[in-house]
Design an enzyme around this catalytic site. Structure first.
Site, PDB file in Angstrom:
ATOM      1  N   HIS A   4       0.796  -1.238   0.000  1.00  0.00           N
ATOM      2  CA  HIS A   4       0.000   0.000   0.000  1.00  0.00           C
ATOM      3  C   HIS A   4       0.826   1.284   0.000  1.00  0.00           C
ATOM      4  O   HIS A   4       0.272   2.372   0.098  1.00  0.00           O
ATOM      5  CB  HIS A   4      -0.952   0.002   1.204  1.00  0.00           C
ATOM      6  N   ARG A  24      -3.975  16.799   5.050  1.00  0.00           N
ATOM      7  CA  ARG A  24      -3.299  17.463   6.165  1.00  0.00           C
ATOM      8  C   ARG A  24      -1.817  17.094   6.167  1.00  0.00           C
ATOM      9  O   ARG A  24      -0.970  17.897   6.544  1.00  0.00           O
ATOM     10  CB  ARG A  24      -3.971  17.120   7.484  1.00  0.00           C
ATOM     11  N   ARG A  43      -3.623   4.997  -3.533  1.00  0.00           N
ATOM     12  CA  ARG A  43      -4.937   5.235  -2.898  1.00  0.00           C
ATOM     13  C   ARG A  43      -5.094   6.662  -2.382  1.00  0.00           C
ATOM     14  O   ARG A  43      -5.897   6.915  -1.480  1.00  0.00           O
ATOM     15  CB  ARG A  43      -5.182   4.259  -1.739  1.00  0.00           C
ATOM     16  N   MET A 180     -10.248   7.554  16.688  1.00  0.00           N
ATOM     17  CA  MET A 180     -10.506   6.229  16.131  1.00  0.00           C
ATOM     18  C   MET A 180      -9.249   5.429  15.769  1.00  0.00           C
ATOM     19  O   MET A 180      -9.350   4.449  15.035  1.00  0.00           O
ATOM     20  CB  MET A 180     -11.404   6.380  14.894  1.00  0.00           C
ATOM     21  N   GLU A 181      -8.087   5.829  16.261  1.00  0.00           N
ATOM     22  CA  GLU A 181      -6.852   5.185  15.791  1.00  0.00           C
ATOM     23  C   GLU A 181      -5.838   4.799  16.868  1.00  0.00           C
ATOM     24  O   GLU A 181      -5.078   3.837  16.683  1.00  0.00           O
ATOM     25  CB  GLU A 181      -6.127   6.118  14.788  1.00  0.00           C
ATOM     26  N   ASP A 204     -13.910  18.856  18.097  1.00  0.00           N
ATOM     27  CA  ASP A 204     -15.332  18.951  18.425  1.00  0.00           C
ATOM     28  C   ASP A 204     -15.524  18.475  19.865  1.00  0.00           C
ATOM     29  O   ASP A 204     -14.621  17.868  20.433  1.00  0.00           O
ATOM     30  CB  ASP A 204     -16.191  18.122  17.456  1.00  0.00           C
TER      31      ASP A 204
HETATM   32  N1  HPA Z   1     -15.498  10.861  17.413  1.00  0.00           N
HETATM   33  C1  HPA Z   1     -14.616  10.027  16.882  1.00  0.00           C
HETATM   34  N2  HPA Z   1     -13.519  10.451  16.295  1.00  0.00           N
HETATM   35  C2  HPA Z   1     -13.293  11.761  16.236  1.00  0.00           C
HETATM   36  C3  HPA Z   1     -14.177  12.678  16.780  1.00  0.00           C
HETATM   37  C4  HPA Z   1     -15.337  12.203  17.387  1.00  0.00           C
HETATM   38  O1  HPA Z   1     -16.150  12.973  17.895  1.00  0.00           O
HETATM   39  N3  HPA Z   1     -13.696  13.916  16.549  1.00  0.00           N
HETATM   40  C5  HPA Z   1     -12.537  13.756  15.894  1.00  0.00           C
HETATM   41  N4  HPA Z   1     -12.285  12.449  15.705  1.00  0.00           N
END
Ligand code: HPA
Length: 233
Positions: A4, A24, A43, A180-181, A204
């Site tokens: 990859h 980014r 990809r 998520m990582e 956020d």
């Molecule tokens: N949830 C999951 N992953 C994220 C979030 C979230 O609110 N904000 C940035 N990555």
């Protein structure tokens, strides 16, 4: 070339910054590095190597989620000899005192992902940051005048959850943010005996519902890369 990643041997530095978003990665390379060469377009997961002062550093997108990041981390370590991996990504705040643009150094990563349950035959594994990197990042942030929080956080397999209150249990147990990582990154780094750290910017808040404006993004996202570049070797 690996499956990859289209780089030739030697084209990737021993330290790689990993934002989730390949654009980014391009932005960080173009605005913060000199003598930049693009080493991957497979990809669309753009990867670049350049110089930060006299340090040779690479920056590459990881994609979103543990499965995507894991493919790239496995290949970076096994095929290109990468020894330091620093995720520079965004996260959602789970605590009321964390605001948009705040930076978190992820000490440990709880998760709802079953990758480690599968790997460890149903038992739990505790994905943890490399202590030297964590300490160096904390010190570098202080020198740079960038305020950071350090603590546990949560890596989720889902961005869109059915239950709007899903995060409150993790918040009650002190998780600062979610993304998520990181649980995948820390586990694979431990397995390969390489160093890993996630430096995360709040984009956020699950507590207040606030979200970053494009101005916030530009101003604050470079700060986490500054910390990562300051501690690159
Ligand atoms: N949830 C999951 N992953 C994220 C979030 C979230 O609110 N904000 C940035 N990555």
């Amino acid at each position: 070339m690996s499956i990859h990643i289209g780089a030739e041997p030697g084209q990737i530095a021993s330290t790689v910054l990993l934002p989730g978003d390949p654009m980014r990665a391009k932005f960080f390379a173009e605005t913060m590095l000199a003598d930049v060469v693009c080493f991957n377009k497979v990809r669309g997961m753009l990867g670049f190597t350049g110089h930060y002062g006299d340090k040779r550093v690479s920056v590459m997108g990881s994609g979103m989620g543990i499965p995507s990041l894991s493919i790239y981390v496995n290949e970076l370590v096994d095929e290109y000899g990468v020894t330091t991996l620093m995720r520079v990504g965004t996260c959602g705040a789970l605590q009321p005192d964390l605001k948009i643009g705040d930076i978190v150094l992820a000490m440990s990563a709880s998760t709802d992902s079953h990758v480690n349950r599968l790997r460890f035959g149903g038992m739990d594994y505790a994905p943890t940051a490399n202590f030297d990197l964590l300490m160096s990042a904390h010190e570098a942030a202080h020198v740079l005048g960038i305020k950071v929080r350090v603590g546990g956080m949560f890596s989720s397999d889902t961005f869109y959850e059915d239950d709007p209150d899903w995060w409150k249990l993790w918040a009650a147990y002190g998780a600062l943010v979610c993304e998520m990582e990181t649980a995948g990154l820390y586990t694979l780094a431990a397995k390969a005996n390489v160093r890993a750290l996630s430096i995360l910017t709040v984009s956020d808040s699950l507590v207040s519902g606030a979200a970053a404006t494009s101005e916030d993004r530009e101003k604050s996202y470079s700060k986490m890369a500054e910390i990562a570049l300051a501690i690159a070797e």
